[in-house]
Write an enzyme that holds these catalytic residues in place. Structure first.
Site, PDB file in Angstrom:
ATOM      1  N   GLN A   8     -29.752  53.205 -39.121  1.00 14.08           N
ATOM      2  CA  GLN A   8     -30.974  52.505 -38.708  1.00 14.08           C
ATOM      3  C   GLN A   8     -30.935  51.014 -39.044  1.00 14.08           C
ATOM      4  O   GLN A   8     -31.943  50.328 -38.849  1.00 14.08           O
ATOM      5  CB  GLN A   8     -32.203  53.154 -39.356  1.00 14.08           C
ATOM      6  CG  GLN A   8     -32.396  54.629 -39.019  1.00 14.08           C
ATOM      7  CD  GLN A   8     -32.814  54.881 -37.573  1.00 14.08           C
ATOM      8  OE1 GLN A   8     -33.165  53.959 -36.835  1.00 14.08           O
ATOM      9  NE2 GLN A   8     -32.754  56.131 -37.158  1.00 14.08           N
TER      10      GLN A   8
ATOM     11  N   LYS B 146     -27.496  54.749 -31.157  1.00 13.77           N
ATOM     12  CA  LYS B 146     -28.680  53.996 -31.612  1.00 13.77           C
ATOM     13  C   LYS B 146     -28.481  52.489 -31.419  1.00 13.77           C
ATOM     14  O   LYS B 146     -29.436  51.718 -31.540  1.00 13.77           O
ATOM     15  CB  LYS B 146     -28.962  54.293 -33.085  1.00 13.77           C
ATOM     16  CG  LYS B 146     -29.330  55.761 -33.350  1.00 13.77           C
ATOM     17  CD  LYS B 146     -29.812  55.942 -34.768  1.00 13.77           C
ATOM     18  CE  LYS B 146     -29.608  57.329 -35.314  1.00 13.77           C
ATOM     19  NZ  LYS B 146     -30.570  58.319 -34.829  1.00 13.77           N
TER      20      LYS B 146
ATOM     21  N   ASP C  63     -25.420  54.265 -45.317  1.00 15.86           N
ATOM     22  CA  ASP C  63     -25.762  54.897 -44.048  1.00 15.86           C
ATOM     23  C   ASP C  63     -26.474  53.834 -43.210  1.00 15.86           C
ATOM     24  O   ASP C  63     -27.633  53.506 -43.455  1.00 15.86           O
ATOM     25  CB  ASP C  63     -26.660  56.110 -44.322  1.00 15.86           C
ATOM     26  CG  ASP C  63     -27.241  56.699 -43.039  1.00 15.86           C
ATOM     27  OD1 ASP C  63     -27.096  56.087 -41.978  1.00 15.86           O
ATOM     28  OD2 ASP C  63     -27.859  57.774 -43.127  1.00 15.86           O
TER      29      ASP C  63
ATOM     30  N   CYS D 134     -35.617  64.760 -39.679  1.00 19.06           N
ATOM     31  CA  CYS D 134     -34.406  65.138 -40.442  1.00 19.06           C
ATOM     32  C   CYS D 134     -34.427  64.477 -41.816  1.00 19.06           C
ATOM     33  O   CYS D 134     -33.382  64.030 -42.319  1.00 19.06           O
ATOM     34  CB  CYS D 134     -33.129  64.791 -39.693  1.00 19.06           C
ATOM     35  SG  CYS D 134     -33.007  65.594 -38.098  1.00 19.06           S
TER      36      CYS D 134
ATOM     37  N   HIS E  31     -31.628  60.698 -44.989  1.00 20.70           N
ATOM     38  CA  HIS E  31     -31.565  61.604 -43.839  1.00 20.70           C
ATOM     39  C   HIS E  31     -30.731  62.818 -44.253  1.00 20.70           C
ATOM     40  O   HIS E  31     -29.867  62.707 -45.115  1.00 20.70           O
ATOM     41  CB  HIS E  31     -30.880  60.841 -42.692  1.00 20.70           C
ATOM     42  CG  HIS E  31     -30.807  61.576 -41.395  1.00 20.70           C
ATOM     43  ND1 HIS E  31     -29.826  62.499 -41.117  1.00 20.70           N
ATOM     44  CD2 HIS E  31     -31.574  61.505 -40.281  1.00 20.70           C
ATOM     45  CE1 HIS E  31     -30.007  62.949 -39.887  1.00 20.70           C
ATOM     46  NE2 HIS E  31     -31.059  62.367 -39.359  1.00 20.70           N
TER      47      HIS E  31
HETATM   48  N1  C6P Z   1     -31.784  59.875 -37.057  1.00 18.31           N
HETATM   49  C1  C6P Z   1     -33.985  60.008 -36.016  1.00 18.31           C
HETATM   50  O1  C6P Z   1     -34.748  60.340 -35.123  1.00 18.31           O
HETATM   51  P1  C6P Z   1     -26.326  60.909 -35.885  1.00 18.31           P
HETATM   52  O2  C6P Z   1     -27.114  62.111 -35.467  1.00 18.31           O
HETATM   53  O3  C6P Z   1     -25.047  61.283 -36.592  1.00 18.31           O
HETATM   54  O4  C6P Z   1     -26.120  59.918 -34.804  1.00 18.31           O
HETATM   55  O5  C6P Z   1     -27.247  60.135 -36.961  1.00 18.31           O
HETATM   56  C2  C6P Z   1     -27.743  60.814 -38.079  1.00 18.31           C
HETATM   57  C3  C6P Z   1     -28.582  59.903 -38.883  1.00 18.31           C
HETATM   58  C4  C6P Z   1     -28.137  59.492 -40.127  1.00 18.31           C
HETATM   59  N2  C6P Z   1     -28.820  58.623 -40.875  1.00 18.31           N
HETATM   60  C5  C6P Z   1     -29.985  58.114 -40.459  1.00 18.31           C
HETATM   61  C6  C6P Z   1     -30.687  57.119 -41.304  1.00 18.31           C
HETATM   62  C7  C6P Z   1     -30.507  58.492 -39.230  1.00 18.31           C
HETATM   63  O6  C6P Z   1     -31.660  57.974 -38.822  1.00 18.31           O
HETATM   64  C8  C6P Z   1     -29.804  59.424 -38.418  1.00 18.31           C
HETATM   65  C9  C6P Z   1     -30.385  59.901 -37.125  1.00 18.31           C
HETATM   66  C10 C6P Z   1     -32.483  60.230 -35.842  1.00 18.31           C
HETATM   67  O7  C6P Z   1     -34.381  59.478 -37.045  1.00 18.31           O
HETATM   68  C11 C6P Z   1     -32.185  61.603 -35.353  1.00 18.31           C
HETATM   69  S1  C6P Z   1     -32.493  62.841 -36.557  1.00 18.31           S
END
Ligand code: C6P
Length: 417
Positions: free
Chosen positions: A214, A237, A211, A375, A134
């Site tokens: 997910q 999430k 990370d 992203c 990401h």
């Molecule tokens: N992915 C998606 O629709 P934040 O925004 O900090 O809570 O998470 C960022 C982020 C980082 N790593 C991974 C693997 C992610 O999936 C995400 C967020 C969302 O896939 C929003 S772009």
């Protein structure tokens, strides 16, 4: 049959209808059709216990934490600090002093970049990531590399969306300062072999960040058996509030790190001659945090643990395999991401319709998915596509909802034929 690894199907021990009843937002119509929410990868909906906990905090005991001797401040502090123990159990972390509250995954990675990596980074040093990260696990490292002359090294992945461990080994060397890897890909759904990657990195004394944005909502996470050094995830999430998340780090590493942000609540003493910093985790929590958000996150994690992360994983694996099987069999539809180990997300493209068209037509049927690059633009570049349509699953989704998804994709096909 789907190519995915066999999963426990049938009775996972979860009463999904009873779970659905706990989510007020799910019981509405969108464009005249019952809502099917399949955008859990972007953010998950909130059960009533979480909404009520946040509301209860503001209605009955909210005050700033760590700062007051008065009753409300003490109660808020106790509730807020109690969540560290909840996160410790959620991640099977050795200590709750290793739990740092952040704004989310993005902030957690930036904290490690600036506090752990940057102070020891020189020109020619390397940070290792995969090609399926990401943006939040790419851009912070690019910023560091621009500032220091260090290099971002990328492990490629196959057409199926899998990493070859040999490619990881080949890219770890004496200049590697950190291996930073997405546990579960938000764009492809791949579950990466992160325990093996951590073992390979540690053989060369290289620390590992995972990370977990997910993975945390979808499967049991045990940072000790994964063997990582840092793990980050987002509250929103994991069925908790937005604007709050967690960085877990090994205490010995946290202790060695300078703060990233300076301000109130992260110091022992301050004078104009100098400042002595607090121990971790407070050292990394400058300023007033998202107090009610952290309290809501604690309730969400307790709620997830109450259901059982292994049962949630089995239920969602069943939905994903069921969706894979049907969508994969449709003419003119191509699934992007065919790894053997997958969780959470089904990305696809269609011959005629752009992902935004797919998203709009599905929305018309009351189905919420995400269309775009998620992203993860390098993933799109890898496949030579601008975007995908992505259905992403949560604990409250059902096979009947997958049937609605499939029928609606079929409608897109007919409209664009
Ligand atoms: N992915 C998606 O629709 P934040 O925004 O900090 O809570 O998470 C960022 C982020 C980082 N790593 C991974 C693997 C992610 O999936 C995400 C967020 C969302 O896939 C929003 S772009």
């Amino acid at each position: 049959m789907s190519h995915l690894d066999p999963v426990v199907t049938g009775d996972t021990g979860l009463d999904v209808e009873a779970i659905r009843a706990q989510f007020p937002i799910l019981h509405q119509e969108i464009n005249g059709k019952p809502l099917v929410y399949l955008d859990n990868g972007a953010t998950a909906q909130k059960p009533a216990v979480v909404i009520d906990a946040v509301s209860h905090c503001y209605r009955s005991y909210y005050a700033n934490i760590h700062r007051g001797v008065h009753d409300l401040s003490q109660r808020s502090t106790t509730a807020f600090e109690g969540v560290r123990g909840t996160v410790q159990r959620f991640l099977n972390a050795p200590s709750q002093e290793e739990v740092i509250f952040t704004r989310g995954t993005t902030e957690g990675i930036n904290l490690v970049a600036n506090s752990f990596v940057r102070p020891n980074l020189s020109a020619g040093d390397e940070i290792l990531v995969t090609g399926m990260e990401h943006h939040s696990n790419i851009v912070p490292w690019q910023l560091l590399c621009e500032a220091t002359g260090a290099k971002l090294v990328v492990v490629p992945f196959s057409d199926a969306g899998e990493i070859d461990l040999g490619d990881v080994t080949a890219r770890i060397n004496a200049r590697t300062k950190l291996v930073s890897v997405i546990h579960v890909s938000n764009a492809l759904g791949t579950i990466n072999p992160v325990a093996e990657i951590a073992r390979l990195a540690h053989e060369r004394d290289v620390p590992v960040l995972l990370d977990g944005a997910q993975s945390a909502p979808h499967m049991p996470v045990d940072v000790q058996s994964l063997g990582c050094d840092f793990y980050v995830f987002s509250g929103h999430k994991t069925y908790g509030p937005s604007g709050v998340g967690v960085l877990w780090g090994r205490y010995a590493l946290l202790e060695s790190m300078p703060p990233w942000h300076g301000g109130g609540d992260m110091i022992k003493t301050v004078s104009f001659e100098g400042t002595e910093f607090a121990e971790p985790p407070q050292r990394f929590e400058a300023g007033t945090p998202n107090i009610a958000g952290v309290i809501g996150l604690g309730v969400a994690l307790d709620w997830l643990m109450g259901l059982g992360l292994d049962r949630i994983a089995a239920h969602e694996a069943d939905l994903l395999a069921y969706a894979h099987e049907q969508v994969g069999a449709m003419d003119g539809v191509r699934i992007i991401g065919n790894a053997r180990h997958k969780a959470g997300a089904l990305s696809f493209v269609m011959n005629e319709a752009h992902p935004h068209d797919i998203g709009t037509i599905l929305d018309n049927d009351g189905i919420a998915i995400r269309s775009g690059h998620h992203c993860a633009q390098p993933v799109m570049q890898r496949y030579g596509i601008p975007a995908t349509a992505r259905a992403s699953f949560g604990v409250y989704n059902t096979r009947a909802e997958v049937d609605r998804l499939v029928a609606s994709i079929d409608k897109v096909k007919r409209l664009f034929a």
